[in-house]
Design a protein around this motif. Structure first.
Motif: not given
Length: 512
Positions: A144-151, A15-24, A122-126
């Motif tokens: 650019d930004a994906l949750e660490v566990s998801k990455a 399923i196409p998905q977006r990055q973590s909100p921290a990417a904003i 590192r601050i946003f844990k992505v």
């Protein structure tokens, strides 16, 4: 159990998905930086120009608000229209709102999956996730930004899928890995290397300060170029005006300015090295090196021995005195221009370097006396390179600066001639049934190690002069770089080529 769960895991990624909100936020910072980089000369001149009496800052405030709103709009559009998914054995990435871009990377061609964290991530844990594919000279795509566990799950799935697609028993690439994998209990750890505070300080102070000096020099030139474009003046006129003013100053001021620039260069390069190699650690297992380093941007990489194409270790003059060496690893698909993705390992003694590199090629052969190259090498370099360059410098100084400075061209000619002579005297090569060792350098030393099974192609290249005099340059080409022996006798080079090709064909060993 893992095999049965893999289809379910893949279904989540189809399923196409977006990055973590921290990417904003991260994209917003990048957008602000890019806009400021493009328009900073205009803003700088507007801020420091002489203001008329009664003039308000309304235009400046309006401009700043406009830049802010524009940055927010661009950021939101980038975030919303950037999606990724995995299906049909391909990684799909789509981006862009005005100009749509869709990229599909076959999983079997992905050479590495890199996880990287800067300070904000590192601050946003992505984590930033980037993908390199076979045949590419650069990082092709990134998230650019994906949750660490998801990455970490994404990396695991991509490498798992690649392994199943190409039916390979060893597909681990030189890739970034999470800290938890750096000390996996399933790996048999044989050696661990670290840098303590004193080692890190010596490494920083012995960095390439000349490189930092030229970076600052290039920045100054770019500043004059941008400033000249904004003010409607030619950069040559600006530089000439600064030169005329400088010539009118005292020698003390000139020397003070030079010392200031040199000091800034040293601080800049030392700080950059310290931040990069902070808390450096290398863990050697049976099949790979696991490396981690970095203060603001923490990186962890796995380097499988099977993927190493060439190894190079070198030391400049100062680091040789301190017995400090840097190992450069050439892996599959890497080119020299990939400075950002190049893997460099610092070590505090030559003995440690020889111990580490022995997993690729044994250092016992280095005890033998090497063979040199033709003496005509340094003579040709002096005539064809040093002499024209020196004449050009002398003429330039004579007409553009002062005719009293033209003698510096002669000094340059002498230095380059001596430099090429010493280089030719120091160059040695050793070949045996395992591989090739090259030693070169003038004030420092550089050693290149090449295992024969890594060679893809051997080329003999001749200039017209070499053709007439029966000399040649022999190029050993691998998937990660080229090793060159210049100015060999043609007969010697042909015999070496034939013997190496026979060794490669006779040994039942994968070239990868």
């Amino acid at each position: 159990m893992q095999e049965t769960n893999l289809p379910n895991l893949m279904a989540d990624w189809e399923i196409p998905q977006r990055q973590s909100p921290a990417a904003i936020f991260i994209l917003f910072i990048k957008t602000i930086f890019n806009l400021a980089k493009a328009f900073w000369p205009v803003l700088l001149i507007y801020v420091f120009r002489e203001k008329e009496e009664g003039e308000s800052n309304f235009i400046l405030i309006l401009t700043v608000l406009g830049f802010g709103l524009l940055s927010i709009l661009i950021t939101l559009l980038k975030f919303w229209f950037y999606k990724f998914s995995i299906s049909e054995e391909n990684l799909h990435i789509q981006s862009g709102w005005w100009k749509r871009k869709k990229m599909s990377i076959p999983l079997k061609n992905i050479q590495s999956v890199q996880l990287e964290q800067d300070l904000w991530q590192r601050i946003f844990k992505v984590s930033k996730v980037s993908f390199d594919s076979a045949g590419s000279d650069q990082v092709e795509a990134r998230i650019d930004a994906l949750e660490v566990s998801k990455a970490e799950k994404l990396k695991e799935i991509l490498l798992k899928e690649k392994q199943e697609i190409i039916h390979s028993t060893d597909t681990t690439e030189a890739t970034d890995v999470p800290v938890s994998e750096m000390s996996s209990p399933t790996d048999s750890v044989s050696k661990v290397y670290r840098l303590d505070g004193g080692d890190l300080l010596k490494l920083s102070l012995s960095a390439n300060h000349f490189e930092a000096f030229f970076i600052l020099l290039a920045f100054g030139y770019r500043f004059l170029e941008d400033l000249g474009g904004v003010m409607g003046a030619k950069k040559d006129e600006l530089m000439q005006s600064y030169a005329d003013e400088a010539l009118n100053q005292s020698i003390f001021i000139l020397l003070s300015g030079f010392a200031l620039i040199a000091g800034i260069s040293i601080v800049f390069s030392a700080g950059r090295t310290l931040f990069k190699y902070y808390d450096f650690k290398l863990v050697e297992t049976e099949k790979n090196w696991k490396v981690s380093w970095g203060l603001t941007t923490r990186q962890q990489k796995i380097v499988p021995f099977s993927k190493i194409q060439m190894l190079t270790y070198q030391s400049n003059w100062l680091r040789r005195k301190l017995d400090f060496w840097m190992i450069y690893i050439n892996v599959i698909g890497q080119v020299k221009t990939q400075a950002k993705t190049r893997i460099t390992l610092p070590f505090t003694s030559l003995d440690k370097v020889l111990s580490v590199t022995s997993v690729y090629l044994s250092s016992d052969t280095l005890k033998e006396e090497g063979k040199g190259i033709a003496k005509v090498y340094w003579i040709r370099k002096a005539i064809l390179l040093a002499l024209p360059l020196s004449v050009l410098v002398s003429v330039g100084l004579y007409f553009l600066v002062s005719h009293y400075m033209a003698w510096l061209g002669i000094v340059l000619l002498g230095y380059l001639t001596v430099y090429f002579y010493i280089w030719q005297q120091n160059f040695q090569w050793i070949a045996d049934e395992s591989g090739l060792w090259l030693c070169a350098g003038v004030w420092g030393r550089k050693y290149t190690l090449l295992k024969w099974q890594k060679i893809q192609q051997i080329e003999l290249r001749q200039t017209l002069y070499q053709y007439r005099k029966q000399f040649t340059d022999i190029h050993f080409i691998t998937a990660g770089g080229v090793a060159i022996i210049p100015y060999l006798k043609l007969e010697t080079a042909q015999r070496l080529r034939d013997e190496v090709l026979y060794l490669v064909e006779s040994k039942e060993e994968d070239w990868l």
